[in-house]
Write a protein that holds these residues in place. Structure first.
Motif, PDB file in Angstrom:
ATOM      1  N   ARG A 168     -12.849   6.323 -14.009  1.00 40.55           N
ATOM      2  CA  ARG A 168     -13.223   7.348 -14.989  1.00 40.55           C
ATOM      3  C   ARG A 168     -14.739   7.527 -15.060  1.00 40.55           C
ATOM      4  NH1 ARG A 168      -9.582   9.012 -19.083  1.00 40.55           N
ATOM      5  NH2 ARG A 168      -7.484   8.171 -18.811  1.00 40.55           N
ATOM      6  N   ASP A 185      -3.879  11.379 -21.070  1.00 38.48           N
ATOM      7  CA  ASP A 185      -4.711  12.536 -20.753  1.00 38.48           C
ATOM      8  C   ASP A 185      -3.946  13.826 -21.027  1.00 38.48           C
ATOM      9  OD1 ASP A 185      -6.849  10.996 -20.009  1.00 38.48           O
ATOM     10  OD2 ASP A 185      -6.354  11.005 -17.880  1.00 38.48           O
ATOM     11  N   ALA A 186      -2.660  13.825 -20.669  1.00 42.10           N
ATOM     12  CA  ALA A 186      -1.838  15.012 -20.900  1.00 42.10           C
ATOM     13  C   ALA A 186      -1.692  15.298 -22.399  1.00 42.10           C
ATOM     14  CB  ALA A 186      -0.466  14.827 -20.259  1.00 42.10           C
ATOM     15  N   ALA A 229      -3.841  14.452 -24.757  1.00 46.07           N
ATOM     16  CA  ALA A 229      -5.136  14.923 -25.251  1.00 46.07           C
ATOM     17  C   ALA A 229      -5.364  16.387 -24.899  1.00 46.07           C
ATOM     18  CB  ALA A 229      -6.259  14.053 -24.689  1.00 46.07           C
ATOM     19  N   ARG A 230      -4.937  16.801 -23.715  1.00 45.67           N
ATOM     20  CA  ARG A 230      -5.094  18.207 -23.332  1.00 45.67           C
ATOM     21  C   ARG A 230      -4.182  19.114 -24.160  1.00 45.67           C
ATOM     22  NH1 ARG A 230      -5.107  15.935 -18.080  1.00 45.67           N
ATOM     23  NH2 ARG A 230      -2.902  16.534 -17.818  1.00 45.67           N
ATOM     24  N   ARG A 231      -2.982  18.619 -24.478  1.00 46.65           N
ATOM     25  CA  ARG A 231      -2.029  19.428 -25.240  1.00 46.65           C
ATOM     26  C   ARG A 231      -2.487  19.623 -26.687  1.00 46.65           C
ATOM     27  NH1 ARG A 231       3.249  21.134 -23.895  1.00 46.65           N
ATOM     28  NH2 ARG A 231       4.011  22.346 -25.670  1.00 46.65           N
ATOM     29  N   PRO A 253      -5.886  19.526 -28.244  1.00 43.20           N
ATOM     30  CA  PRO A 253      -7.355  19.409 -28.156  1.00 43.20           C
ATOM     31  C   PRO A 253      -8.039  19.209 -29.503  1.00 43.20           C
ATOM     32  CG  PRO A 253      -6.663  21.695 -27.857  1.00 43.20           C
ATOM     33  CD  PRO A 253      -5.422  20.865 -27.848  1.00 43.20           C
ATOM     34  N   ASP A 254      -7.342  19.530 -30.600  1.00 47.46           N
ATOM     35  CA  ASP A 254      -7.939  19.360 -31.915  1.00 47.46           C
ATOM     36  C   ASP A 254      -7.901  17.916 -32.405  1.00 47.46           C
ATOM     37  OD1 ASP A 254      -5.116  19.895 -31.902  1.00 47.46           O
ATOM     38  OD2 ASP A 254      -5.165  19.837 -34.102  1.00 47.46           O
ATOM     39  N   PRO A 263      -9.587  12.248 -28.970  1.00 47.92           N
ATOM     40  CA  PRO A 263      -8.986  11.372 -27.957  1.00 47.92           C
ATOM     41  C   PRO A 263      -8.946   9.902 -28.374  1.00 47.92           C
ATOM     42  CG  PRO A 263     -10.452  12.951 -26.919  1.00 47.92           C
ATOM     43  CD  PRO A 263     -10.643  13.097 -28.398  1.00 47.92           C
TER      44      PRO A 263
END
Length: 273
Positions: free
Chosen positions: A190, A206-207, A209-211, A213-214, A217
């Motif tokens: 990373r 990671d998936a 966190a992307r889904r 975003p508010d 992380p």
């Protein structure tokens, strides 16, 4: 024939001659043919111990074989596999053998024991003292990759097949802390210190966190840790119940193990002391 060094500084200088160093794990997740296509001139391919796990034909590129030591000396020496393993490499690309140790009880083998080929040694005990979990020994690839990323940070280091997953053909040994190693390697990946390819599925966190975003992380990681801790506790309770069932058998197992004759490795380790 390449003259190989016997100290960390000398090895750092050796590796600095190459633009890219590819570490090939003995794993079904390592595709050697694809690695050759992807990495061309200026690449050194580093293999470990039982290379017949990943090689089915002689390797003619720039290569180095790393032979790990145990208390009985280099594994491929006491197992009498030197000629078998080295038969997978061809000159002039083959630079020779690096005999490595990473724990004080491990004993390096003499160069003559590897036959008529270049041999160098490296002692990484101090590099991992106080860092790696005390009750385990670092795997060969992990030890060399972490050390090299610090000793020669301007090199491109690629780890191929370092999945820490048991396959149908090859097992994992409990001598190593696989969880600790994966944490360290993925953190290094990373941060851009190394590149990892082969055997890795997309990180589910990671998936998530992307889904969302508010959501911070760090909160995702904290909740994931809480969930994993709860599941681990459930697993521990199940293991305790199973152990209570099989506990009477452990006495018999211990008796049979004491009656078994010593292995050749054990005899060589005792002789080395």
């Amino acid at each position: 024939m390449t003259d190989l060094p016997n100290d960390p500084d000398g090895w750092a200088a050796f590796f600095s001659r190459f633009e890219t160093i590819v570490f090939v794990a003995n794993s079904e997740a390592a595709d050697v043919a694809e690695l050759r296509r992807r990495h061309g001139a200026g690449t050194l391919f580093v293999f470990f111990n039982k290379v017949y796990k990943v090689l089915s034909a002689p390797f003619e590129g720039e290569s180095l074989l790393v032979a790990r030591s145990s208390s009985a000396g280099a594994n491929i020496v006491y197992r009498r596999e030197v000629e078998t393993v080295c038969g997978f490499f061809r000159e002039p690309g083959f630079h020779g053998i690096l005999n490595l140790r990473a724990r004080p009880f491990e004993r390096l083998s003499e160069a003559r024991q590897f036959g008529q080929r270049s041999v160098g040694h490296i002692d990484l005990c101090e590099a991992f003292a106080g860092f790696y979990p005390q009750d385990y020994a670092p795997t060969t690839g992990f030890a060399l990759a972490v050390w090299l990323s610090e000793a020669s940070p301007d090199r491109k280091i690629v780890l191929a097949g370092f999945s820490a997953e048991r396959s149908e053909r090859w097992k994992l040994f409990h001598d190593h802390d696989w969880t600790f190693e994966q944490i360290v390697l993925r953190l290094m990946a990373r941060s851009g210190r190394i590149e990892m390819i082969g055997g890795r599925t997309p990180a589910p966190l990671d998936a998530i966190a992307r889904r969302f975003p508010d959501i911070d992380p760090r909160d995702v990681a904290l909740v994931a840790t809480e969930v994993l801790a709860a599941r681990q506790e459930g697993t521990n309770r199940a293991v305790d119940r199973l152990y209570s069932i099989v506990k009477p058998l452990t006495g018999l197992d211990g008796l049979f193990r004491r009656l078994k004759p010593k292995t050749r490795k054990q005899r060589l380790a005792e002789a080395g002391k």
